[in-house]
Design a protein around this motif. Structure first.
Motif, PDB file in Angstrom:
ATOM      1  N   ASP A 196     -15.069   4.451  -3.087  1.00  0.00           N
ATOM      2  CA  ASP A 196     -14.160   4.844  -2.014  1.00  0.00           C
ATOM      3  C   ASP A 196     -13.136   5.798  -2.600  1.00  0.00           C
ATOM      4  O   ASP A 196     -12.771   5.684  -3.770  1.00  0.00           O
ATOM      5  CB  ASP A 196     -13.401   3.637  -1.439  1.00  0.00           C
ATOM      6  CG  ASP A 196     -14.307   2.678  -0.713  1.00  0.00           C
ATOM      7  OD1 ASP A 196     -15.132   3.118   0.094  1.00  0.00           O
ATOM      8  OD2 ASP A 196     -14.183   1.461  -0.973  1.00  0.00           O
ATOM      9  N   VAL A 246      -9.362   7.016  -1.399  1.00  0.00           N
ATOM     10  CA  VAL A 246      -8.288   6.782  -0.433  1.00  0.00           C
ATOM     11  C   VAL A 246      -7.081   7.611  -0.834  1.00  0.00           C
ATOM     12  O   VAL A 246      -6.742   7.709  -2.008  1.00  0.00           O
ATOM     13  CB  VAL A 246      -7.903   5.275  -0.404  1.00  0.00           C
ATOM     14  CG1 VAL A 246      -6.719   5.024   0.502  1.00  0.00           C
ATOM     15  CG2 VAL A 246      -9.098   4.436   0.020  1.00  0.00           C
ATOM     16  N   GLN A 285      -2.983   8.099  -0.035  1.00  0.00           N
ATOM     17  CA  GLN A 285      -1.847   7.397   0.549  1.00  0.00           C
ATOM     18  C   GLN A 285      -0.599   8.257   0.419  1.00  0.00           C
ATOM     19  O   GLN A 285      -0.361   8.849  -0.634  1.00  0.00           O
ATOM     20  CB  GLN A 285      -1.635   6.083  -0.214  1.00  0.00           C
ATOM     21  CG  GLN A 285      -1.216   4.949   0.629  1.00  0.00           C
ATOM     22  CD  GLN A 285      -1.251   3.644  -0.150  1.00  0.00           C
ATOM     23  OE1 GLN A 285      -0.741   3.577  -1.258  1.00  0.00           O
ATOM     24  NE2 GLN A 285      -1.840   2.625   0.438  1.00  0.00           N
ATOM     25  N   THR A 293      -2.105   5.911   5.209  1.00  0.00           N
ATOM     26  CA  THR A 293      -3.255   5.675   4.344  1.00  0.00           C
ATOM     27  C   THR A 293      -4.466   6.281   5.029  1.00  0.00           C
ATOM     28  O   THR A 293      -4.705   6.038   6.213  1.00  0.00           O
ATOM     29  CB  THR A 293      -3.487   4.165   4.116  1.00  0.00           C
ATOM     30  OG1 THR A 293      -2.331   3.614   3.493  1.00  0.00           O
ATOM     31  CG2 THR A 293      -4.691   3.923   3.237  1.00  0.00           C
ATOM     32  N   LYS A 294      -5.210   7.072   4.288  1.00  0.00           N
ATOM     33  CA  LYS A 294      -6.378   7.737   4.862  1.00  0.00           C
ATOM     34  C   LYS A 294      -7.575   7.527   3.941  1.00  0.00           C
ATOM     35  O   LYS A 294      -7.514   7.861   2.757  1.00  0.00           O
ATOM     36  CB  LYS A 294      -6.096   9.219   5.025  1.00  0.00           C
ATOM     37  CG  LYS A 294      -7.146   9.961   5.775  1.00  0.00           C
ATOM     38  CD  LYS A 294      -6.704  11.374   6.084  1.00  0.00           C
ATOM     39  CE  LYS A 294      -7.740  12.071   6.923  1.00  0.00           C
ATOM     40  NZ  LYS A 294      -7.355  13.430   7.247  1.00  0.00           N
ATOM     41  N   ASN A 295      -8.642   6.936   4.473  1.00  0.00           N
ATOM     42  CA  ASN A 295      -9.874   6.762   3.713  1.00  0.00           C
ATOM     43  C   ASN A 295     -10.645   8.080   3.778  1.00  0.00           C
ATOM     44  O   ASN A 295     -11.159   8.438   4.832  1.00  0.00           O
ATOM     45  CB  ASN A 295     -10.703   5.604   4.285  1.00  0.00           C
ATOM     46  CG  ASN A 295     -11.904   5.289   3.416  1.00  0.00           C
ATOM     47  OD1 ASN A 295     -12.099   5.891   2.360  1.00  0.00           O
ATOM     48  ND2 ASN A 295     -12.708   4.349   3.860  1.00  0.00           N
TER      49      ASN A 295
END
Length: 132
Positions: A67, A69, A71, A81-83
């Motif tokens: 992942d 991410v 932030q 927060t963005k994935n």
């Protein structure tokens, strides 16, 4: 006496082979990535005094999934927060190959040195992350 000498020779031979190991490279090249890698950059807004931080976090798991991410923090408090991605990955030399959940594939250039990892995107942007 002959038996004692033979046993000592056998023991010395076994210890020699036990002490010799192959190179320290992991059997699975992905193992070099396992764990969490963090990049953080902070700036202070001169007018307001607010500290704005951007944190990029890559997490590579032993099941070959990862992942990424991003932030954003304001004065240490999480603002957003963005994935950015979830994917399967493999490491082949200096190429990180990603396969996204929808089947799309991408290759990124990667450089590993000790506790630092630099990833270069197709657009030429690079960020150096540090092992957490």
């Amino acid at each position: 006496m002959k038996k004692v000498f033979s046993l000592m020779l056998l023991l010395a031979t076994m210890l020699t082979f036990a002490a010799c190991s192959g190179d320290d490279e992991p059997e699975n090249p992905n193992e070099k990535l396992w764990g969490t890698w963090v990049y953080e950059k902070s700036t202070t807004n001169e007018a307001t005094g607010i500290v704005i931080s951007v944190e990029s976090v890559w997490t590579f798991r032993t099941n070959n999934t990862c992942d990424w991410v991003m932030q954003t923090k304001l004065d240490g408090e999480i603002f957003q927060t963005k994935n950015l991605l979830s994917a399967k990955y493999s490491l082949n030399g200096s190429t990180l190959s990603l396969t996204y959940e929808n089947g799309t594939k991408a290759d990124l250039s990667i450089s590993l040195s000790g506790n630092s990892m630099t990833i270069v995107t197709d657009e030429g942007t690079s960020m150096t992350h540090y092992r957490k």
